[in-house]
Structures are given as C-alpha cells and as structure tokens.
Design an enzyme around this catalytic site. Structure first.
Site, PDB file in Angstrom:
ATOM      1  CE  LYS A 247       1.412  66.627  52.771  1.00  0.00           C
ATOM      2  NZ  LYS A 247      -0.144  66.483  52.988  1.00  0.00           N
ATOM      3  CG  ASP A 252      -1.679  62.060  50.131  1.00  0.00           C
ATOM      4  OD1 ASP A 252      -1.464  61.042  50.326  1.00  0.00           O
ATOM      5  OD2 ASP A 252      -2.263  62.990  50.797  1.00  0.00           O
ATOM      6  CE  LYS A 259      -5.612  61.822  49.471  1.00  0.00           C
ATOM      7  NZ  LYS A 259      -5.986  62.108  50.647  1.00  0.00           N
ATOM      8  CG  ASP A 270      -0.372  66.343  49.584  1.00  0.00           C
ATOM      9  OD1 ASP A 270      -0.548  67.541  50.484  1.00  0.00           O
ATOM     10  OD2 ASP A 270      -0.384  65.320  50.205  1.00  0.00           O
ATOM     11  CG  ASP A 329      -4.977  60.008  52.735  1.00  0.00           C
ATOM     12  OD1 ASP A 329      -4.069  60.525  52.301  1.00  0.00           O
ATOM     13  OD2 ASP A 329      -5.841  59.897  52.442  1.00  0.00           O
ATOM     14  CD  GLU A 331       0.511  62.326  53.011  1.00  0.00           C
ATOM     15  OE1 GLU A 331      -0.634  61.923  53.531  1.00  0.00           O
ATOM     16  OE2 GLU A 331       0.380  63.299  52.585  1.00  0.00           O
ATOM     17  NE  ARG A 333      -1.331  64.500  60.351  1.00  0.00           N
ATOM     18  CZ  ARG A 333      -2.799  64.383  60.584  1.00  0.00           C
ATOM     19  NH1 ARG A 333      -3.182  64.272  61.741  1.00  0.00           N
ATOM     20  NH2 ARG A 333      -3.657  64.988  59.699  1.00  0.00           N
TER      21      ARG A 333
HETATM   22  N1  BES Z   1      -2.615  65.984  51.527  1.00  0.00           N
HETATM   23  C1  BES Z   1      -3.880  65.531  52.328  1.00  0.00           C
HETATM   24  C2  BES Z   1      -4.683  66.646  52.537  1.00  0.00           C
HETATM   25  C3  BES Z   1      -5.537  67.335  51.448  1.00  0.00           C
HETATM   26  C4  BES Z   1      -6.830  66.809  51.272  1.00  0.00           C
HETATM   27  C5  BES Z   1      -5.019  68.459  50.757  1.00  0.00           C
HETATM   28  C6  BES Z   1      -7.503  67.514  50.202  1.00  0.00           C
HETATM   29  C7  BES Z   1      -5.637  68.930  49.681  1.00  0.00           C
HETATM   30  C8  BES Z   1      -6.915  68.488  49.496  1.00  0.00           C
HETATM   31  C9  BES Z   1      -3.570  65.164  53.330  1.00  0.00           C
HETATM   32  O1  BES Z   1      -2.297  64.204  53.352  1.00  0.00           O
HETATM   33  C10 BES Z   1      -4.790  64.037  53.827  1.00  0.00           C
HETATM   34  O2  BES Z   1      -4.615  62.984  53.356  1.00  0.00           O
HETATM   35  N2  BES Z   1      -5.171  64.315  55.066  1.00  0.00           N
HETATM   36  C11 BES Z   1      -6.393  63.565  55.472  1.00  0.00           C
HETATM   37  C12 BES Z   1      -6.097  63.218  57.010  1.00  0.00           C
HETATM   38  C13 BES Z   1      -6.967  62.355  57.583  1.00  0.00           C
HETATM   39  C14 BES Z   1      -6.294  60.945  57.086  1.00  0.00           C
HETATM   40  C15 BES Z   1      -6.575  62.352  59.183  1.00  0.00           C
HETATM   41  C16 BES Z   1      -7.530  64.519  55.350  1.00  0.00           C
HETATM   42  O3  BES Z   1      -7.647  65.509  55.298  1.00  0.00           O
HETATM   43  O4  BES Z   1      -8.587  63.978  54.802  1.00  0.00           O
HETATM   44 ZN    ZN Z   2      -0.972  64.727  51.890  1.00  0.00          ZN
HETATM   45 MN    MN Z   3      -2.732  62.170  52.760  1.00  0.00          MN
END
Ligand code: BES
Ligand code: ZN
Ligand code: MN
Length: 481
Positions: A247, A252, A259, A270, A329, A331, A333
């Site tokens: 990824k 992000d 965010k 990310d 967010d 994204e 996947r």
């Molecule tokens: N890149 C983030 C996950 C992440 C969060 C990595 C904190 C490192 C530190 C991912 O794209 C994301 O935003 N995930 C969300 C998913 C949710 C919207 C279903 C999350 O983990 O809150």
């Molecule tokens: Zn992300």
């Molecule tokens: Mn995200």
C-alpha cells in the site's frame, strides 16, 4: 559504512557484549548483563580504553534480535559521545559457544544492528550537524572459526540488508509534499535504473484500460495522479512467480472523510507497505538472488478536493464486484484490490500483501507486532522469519461470520464494516474478496509497526523499516522448500 577486520587497534573504545554467565575484566552488576542494558567504564588515562558493556542476557534464550539490538545500542551510544571508531571485543577464553548461534550469524546480526543503529533521517536538519560515522573494528583473533573470505561475505550481507532497510526508513520518514505519487514513481525508476529490476508504470489511460478503479477513485482528489508501479526481477525465471504487494498512500488525509487532529504527520507513513516492498526488492537485487518476484506498489494521495471521490460512491472492479465507498478513509483496501487483481493477472502463484491498513490492528496487538491473515503455510514461514529478524507477526483469524458486516444496500460490498469492532479483521475479509484462485495470499497489517513512537535505544525514533528484510527473506526462503 565502515566495518574493518583487523588486529591493529587504535580505537578509543572497547565494546564488551556480555552474556549473563560470561567472565569480565571488572566486577560488574548483574543488572548490566540484562538484554537492553548497557554501562560505560571510563578510562583514567590516555593509554587506556573507554569500555562500553552491553548486556545480552541469558545465553540460552538470546536471539539474533537481542544481538542486533545490542549492536544498535552500542553504535548509538558510542556515536552520541562523538567517538569515530570502536573495537568489538570477544573474550575468547571465557566465551562458551554462543548457544545455537553460529559465529558468522552472530557477527552478521551484530553488524546489521550496528548499521541500523547509526541510521538517522537528517535531511531536514540544517541548524545542527549530522552525527559522525563510527567505524567498527572486529579482531580476527577473536573469531578463529571465521575465515577472511567468510567475513567479507558476512559484512557484505549485513550491509545489503541494512541498506535495504534504511531505504525503507528513508521513504517512510520523507515528507509527503516531497514524496508524492509522482516522486514515488520517479524515485523507483531512478533507483532501479541500472539494475536487473524492470520498472513498469501504469498511470492515466493505462489505469483506465485495466479498470484499476480503486486507484483512480482514491487518487481523484490529488493534483498528483495515482499510479501502479510494477517492479519485476527475474533472478531465475523458471521459478514460480511471487508477488509482493504494498500500500502506497503517500498521505492519508482521509479523502472527503477528512482526518483531523492536532498532529497528523503520521499520515505520511501510509506508504509503509510500499516502502517495505521497495526495500525488499533492493535487498533481493543487491544479492542477485535466484528468485522470480514482482513488486506491486499502488501509489496515490488520499486528499479531499472538488474532484475527490464522494462518500457513498460506487467503485467497480474487473472481477465483477462493486464496492460502495461508505467512508473514503478506508482507501487502502480499494487500491490493494486493484493490486491483488493485477498480481493474479500476472500469474503470481503467491501474493504477500503488506499495508498500514487499520488503526485497529494497534488496538489488537499494540505497536510491537504486526497482524497476519491468510494462507497457513505462508503465514507459518513468515512468522518464523519475522521472529528471527525482529519483524514480528501474529496470526489473526479470517472470521467468515464477520463477512456479513461488509454488506451494502447499494453495492456488492461496503468498504467499511458495520460494527465498530474488529476493524482489522473486516479489512482483511474485504481484501480476501479480491484474491483470485489459485493464487495464495497473506495480508500483513503493519499500521502499528511502521514506526518507533519514541527513541528505541537501539534505533532512532521514526520509521522502523519494517518488512524489507521480512519480505526479501520470505522470497529467498521459497528456494529452500
Ligand atoms: N491508513 C489508515 C490506517 C492507519 C491509522 C494507519 C492509524 C496508521 C495509523 C487507514 O487508511 C484508515 O484510515 N483506516 C481507518 C479505517 C476505517 C475508516 C474503517 C481506521 O483505521 O480508522
Ligand atoms: Zn490509509
Ligand atoms: Mn485512511
């Protein structure tokens, strides 16, 4: 990077790695022999050496990672004091064999840890001088079982592995305005230019032709167009093709589900999975490994803008599935779906997919160990390599019962789970939908292990370089089956 193999010793510092049961030149507290501990003994004259003792703990339990960390801790402490070299001392007379660890392995781990310990990301510090390099001397007489030829090999291997890992760290630490998707592409082209790695870039119309709609939609809000980067290395084209899928979200921001927070600098990391794949490819090609591998890096910037994907939009994929992007967010996947479909289209027998995918994996496992889902045999091998490398992994379940949480009223799937629980598992279940038979697959969620949140003692705070050695070793280990 300076490692020397020589008896002559003009260094000001002697380093003594000490196991619990090991004799030492001075009386010393037991506490300093514990793994992770260290102590200085200062010289009282110019003729004398400063002595740095680093604990290795119980000889029976000592892992390669304990040796690596002791190497890193020593390097950092010695560097901090401004010394430009130091000599590693092994008290042969009192030294029993290093448990199961062979001399060559011991030294390789030490040097790897040493080099990684000296790593720092100093590019943007202009007001202070970057710390000086520290040369490590190793005395041949301490290691009678190692030949000159063997030590050259040990040093070279440690350097290759540290270099690949530091490359991963550099990319992860970089700022997102510098390392945006376009730069990431340039960087890959430039880095692998004069190597046997063939770099292919898909952007714009090429993404549309291949219906890589995850990338196109996630990247739609950015001024930097998204891309699929393909790194092909055929060290032995007769072997089954292994794909490494990373990824690469260079920032992000969450997209339209923007965010917020006081300091969201970490959102630049990310692309930790992408950086791990690049580091692994670097290690493999530097070793001229006899492997058949393709690195696939999905790169995009997830930012809001008038052109950005709106929440609830439908993304359709060439395997026939439609996805409602309920939350922009989630994204990662979507771009990984494109990548895994592409891996199967290339005929990969296996995909090792690695991503900073969910905050939830940190809730489940903390920041010291990543989660792994998918094929059991692959998982078992990756876990054991990770244990050896200090890139730890814990097997997690693909709970079929939770799949219904990915239900959407409008499309085949939603990109988020309906419950607030087990987000790392539902993310893995989502991705599984895009794995084409008979390709075997594992998913590694490294959102927790991408960085050291503070100074780790043996390593600077910031990017860990997680995954580079893990993926490289996994690919080469296929040859030993
Ligand atoms: N890149 C983030 C996950 C992440 C969060 C990595 C904190 C490192 C530190 C991912 O794209 C994301 O935003 N995930 C969300 C998913 C949710 C919207 C279903 C999350 O983990 O809150
Ligand atoms: Zn992300
Ligand atoms: Mn995200």
């Amino acid at each position: 990077m300076q490692i020397t193999w020589t008896s002559s010793d003009h260094t000001a510092v002697h380093i003594y790695p000490l196991y619990q049961d090991q004799a030492f030149i001075y009386p010393i507290r037991e506490a300093y022999r514990k793994a992770g501990q260290s102590v200085w003994f200062r010289s009282r004259s110019d003729e004398d050496k400063d002595v740095f003792v680093v604990g290795l703990g119980d000889r029976g339990k000592a892992s390669l990672e304990a040796i690596r960390r002791a190497g890193g801790l020593s390097a950092r402490n010695i560097q901090k004091e401004g010394f430009s070299d130091a000599c590693l001392i092994r008290e042969v007379a009192s030294n029993k064999s290093n448990s199961d660890v062979k001399d060559c392995e011991w030294l390789q781990a030490w040097i790897e840890g040493w080099l990684l310990g000296l790593y720092g990301f100093h590019k943007y510090r202009t007001a202070s001088q970057p710390p000086k390099e520290v040369t490590l001397r190793i005395r041949p007489e301490d290691w009678p079982k190692i030949t000159d030829l063997e030590i050259q090999q040990v040093i070279r291997t440690a350097e290759i592995r540290a270099t690949g890992t530091m490359l991963t760290r550099d990319m992860v630490n970089e700022t997102p305005d510098y390392l945006h998707p376009g730069r990431m592409v340039e960087w890959m082209v430039e880095h692998f230019k004069d190597t046997p790695v063939k770099v292919t870039i898909y952007t714009g119309a090429e993404l549309e032709e291949r219906q890589m709609n995850g990338l196109l939609k996630v990247g739609a809000g950015s001024v930097h167009p998204p891309a699929m980067i393909e790194l092909r290395y055929e060290g032995d084209a007769s072997l089954p093709l292994i794909s490494l899928v990373g990824k690469g979200i260079t920032f992000d921001m969450g997209g339209m589900n923007v965010k917020s927070g006081k300091d969201i600098s970490d959102a630049r990391m990310d692309m930790g999975g992408a950086a791990a794949v690049a580091g692994a490819m670097d290690i493999l090609v530097s070793q001229r490994a006899k492997v058949n591998v393709v690195g696939l890096i999905a790169v995009a910037e997830n930012v809001p803008d008038a052109h950005a994907m709106l929440p609830s939009s439908i993304v359709s994929f060439p395997n026939g599935l439609t996805v409602q992007a309920a939350n922009t967010d989630a994204e990662g996947r979507l771009v990984l779906a494109d990548s895994l479909l592409h891996a199967a289209a290339l005929g990969a027998e296996e995909a090792v997919e690695i991503a900073t995918l969910t905050g939830n994996v940190g809730q489940a496992l903390g920041l010291g160990i990543a989660g792994i889902w998918g094929d059991e045999d692959m998982t078992e091998r990756l876990v054991s390599i990770g244990e050896r490398n200090g890139e730890r992994l814990w097997p997690m379940p693909l709970m079929d019962e939770y799949e219904s949480e990915l239900h959407s009223d409008y499309a085949d799937l939603s990109n988020i789970g309906s419950s607030s629980l087990a987000g790392a598992i539902t993310a893995a279940l989502f991705i599984r939908k895009f794995v084409t038979e008979p390709m075997k697959w594992v998913h590694i969620d490294m959102a927790g292990t991408v960085q050291y949140k503070g100074d780790a003692g043996f390593s600077a705070s910031g990017a860990t370089g997680y995954g580079a050695r893990l993926l490289a070793d996994y690919v080469t280990s296929r040859n030993e089956l």
